[in-house]
Enzyme design. Structure first.
Site, short mmCIF file in Angstrom:
data_model
loop_
_atom_site.label_atom_id
_atom_site.label_comp_id
_atom_site.label_asym_id
_atom_site.label_seq_id
_atom_site.Cartn_x
_atom_site.Cartn_y
_atom_site.Cartn_z
N CYS A 1 10.80 33.54 71.97
CA CYS A 1 9.81 32.25 72.32
C CYS A 1 8.76 32.92 73.18
O CYS A 1 8.10 32.28 73.66
CB CYS A 1 10.30 30.91 72.45
SG CYS A 1 11.13 30.23 71.03
N CYS B 1 10.94 17.31 68.33
CA CYS B 1 10.68 18.58 67.85
C CYS B 1 9.52 19.23 67.48
O CYS B 1 8.66 18.25 67.08
CB CYS B 1 11.72 18.67 66.27
SG CYS B 1 13.36 18.23 66.64
N HIS C 1 3.97 25.51 67.41
CA HIS C 1 4.73 26.51 68.27
C HIS C 1 4.73 27.76 67.32
O HIS C 1 5.87 28.16 66.75
CB HIS C 1 6.13 25.94 68.47
CG HIS C 1 6.99 27.14 69.29
ND1 HIS C 1 6.37 28.12 69.96
CD2 HIS C 1 8.15 26.97 69.44
CE1 HIS C 1 7.38 28.73 70.42
NE2 HIS C 1 8.46 28.33 70.18
#
Lengths: 389, 129
Positions: free
Chosen positions: A89, A208, A332
């Site tokens: 990430c 999430c 994301h």
């Protein structure tokens, strides 16, 4: 000890991204191209692409091939060094970090950094990448499970409830509803968060981040040259990166990799956590943001929740966090995430963040990622500190 | 024969054998190593039994998993009695019975099929009685 530092050696002179979302009508290369053109357009005094001497591409799951040449195909920038970076990430932020190294050293005057990920074409998302054939490397562990393990431990140690953790999702969706580039532009309530189906107990759906397509790009140059391109450059003051695994110890109520990376960045910048005016931090899950307040030094261990309850980290607060809606609302797209955070902070520090512009006249901004690798048995964190010229 | 990743750790997996750093006591598992993650340096290791009992450090209950898993699936990080920390699936336990600190015991179970052969390893159940 090191003789050199990045502090004040590199300026960000342009930054652009595309609206994140389910971008079935845009290819991987089209997304890069649009983000790149938006970054070029944002350079106040203009920049000729021929001035770009090197480029870095951050991406985790490219659709074809694994090299930097994908960036060349998308932008026409052939014949210069293009390096592909992958670091979980922290992929986008590490691509930026490595570009900064080269520019600070004086190897290149101007460099381009692009982060990109196309995640929706493959319907299964990351859960399909669960460790299935692992004996002791975490069989059945998913991304939500790794962070859920930290949520359970944190809730147990500090007597924090799911209702309290839900305040992160509520705040970030409120910001995301205002942010033009966000994937999800709706608000949600604590009740919505609690009633959503479980993904990995104690984390439900609204704890999430979504699975998202996106791209972002920044242009950097040697600090001395910044005034050729803009009167409002943003300078890189500090940078840090570190790895860790909970197999080495700890009670899973912190991400020590963030603590190490943040310490490196604060030391390089010569600032403290209290000096930070605005931050884009890694809220891949609600619990990640809460724990990261503490790992980044914004709150003592176990007391991060007070920042939410007292309104300090809200858009109107004294230390707004994730004005963009964070990963929870913005999405994301892994390789793009770190670069998009830098794009957002560039705009915040220049007072150009539109509907999500923070009101505290920010001078110093912090960017943070915490990601996982080795089938969710290890983590990597990257932190940058940026400042207004 | 099993595929190489299973074959390489067959002995350690079957007998719960670990390797303890002689300097700091960190237990490496399942592969024998020559560098220590806690000392951050080359180190000597001694072979140990990891023991079969441990305590749950933290847990989740998995509700979304690919095919091949039964859900809800409890998963935990477990500190074993002789110093090793491992991931483990929890069986014979209702999700609501799980707590941090719960004592569990290792049990040899079928894990998955590997190129047509069954792979066995340990799952954990709460210590009873």
């Amino acid at each position: 000890m090191a003789q050199h530092s990045l502090r004040n050696k590199v300026a960000i002179i342009g930054a652009g991204m595309i609206k994140f979302g389910e971008l079935f009508d845009k290819s991987f290369e089209t997304m890069i191209e649009e983000a790149y053109l938006n970054a070029l357009k944002s350079v106040d005094k203009g920049l000729d692409p021929k001035e770009i001497e090197a480029a870095w591409l951050g991406t985790l799951y490219p659709p074809q091939g694994n090299s930097g040449v994908l960036l060349s195909f998308a932008t026409g920038l052939f014949g210069i060094p293009v390096t592909r970076v992958e670091n979980a990430c922290a992929t986008g932020s590490d691509a930026f970090r490595n570009a900064c190294f080269a520019v600070a050293l004086g190897l290149y005057d101007v460099a381009l950094v692009v982060g990109v990920e196309k995640m929706r074409d493959d319907g299964g998302g990351l859960i399909q990448r669960t460790a299935v054939k692992q004996l002791w490397g975490g069989r059945g562990v998913t991304m939500p499970a790794f962070f859920g393990l930290h949520a359970t431990a944190y809730m147990h140690k500090y007597k924090i409830s799911r209702e309290e953790i839900a305040l992160v999702s509520v705040k970030n969706h409120r910001n995301g509803a205002l942010y033009p580039y966000a994937h999800y532009r709706f608000e949600c309530s604590v009740e919505d968060v609690l009633k959503a189906p479980y993904i990995s107990y104690p984390l439900g759906l609204y704890d999430c981040c979504p699975v998202t397509d996106g791209a972002a790009a920044v242009l950097i140059c040697r600090a001395e040259l910044a005034s050729q391109y803009t009167d409002k450059p943003v300078f890189v003051l500090g940078s840090g990166l570190a790895t860790e695994t909970f197999f080495r110890g700890g009670d899973l109520t912190s991400f020590p990799a963030t603590r190490y990376a943040a310490q490196q960045a604060y030391e390089m910048a010569g600032v403290s956590p209290d000096d930070i005016d605005v931050a884009e931090i890694h809220d891949c899950f609600s619990i990640t943001e809460l724990i990261s307040y503490e790992d980044l030094g914004f709150a003592p261990p176990g007391q991060g929740i007070a920042l939410l309850k007292e309104g300090i980290v809200q858009l109107e607060g004294s230390k707004p966090i994730n004005p963009s809606g964070g990963l929870l609302a913005k999405g994301h797209p892994i390789g793009a995430t770190g670069v998009a955070q830098i794009v957002e902070l560039f705009e915040q520090l220049r007072g150009q963040a539109g509907p999500v512009q923070v009101k505290n006249n920010p001078q110093l901004a912090l960017q943070h990622n915490i990601g996982i690798g080795r089938t969710a048995t290890g983590s990597v964190s990257c932190v940058h500190i940026l400042g207004r010229g | 024969m099993h595929t190489p990743p299973v074959w390489r750790i067959a002995r350690e997996n079957a007998r719960l054998i670990g390797y303890r750093c002689r300097r700091c006591g960190f237990v490496e598992f399942p592969e024998p190593r020559k560098t220590c993650k806690r000392c951050r340096a080359p180190a000597e290791f001694e072979e140990i039994s990891m023991g079969t009992r441990g305590k749950i450090v933290s847990f989740v209950v998995q509700h979304r998993l690919p095919e091949g898993f039964e859900t809800p699936l409890p998963l935990a990080v477990i500190d074993l009695e002789n110093g090793a920390r491992v991931y483990g699936q929890i069986v014979e336990c209702k999700p609501e019975e799980l707590t941090v600190g719960l004592e569990v015991e290792a049990d040899f179970r079928v894990f998955y099929d590997d190129a047509g052969l069954r792979v066995y390893s340990y799952k954990f159940h709460p210590v009873r009685g």
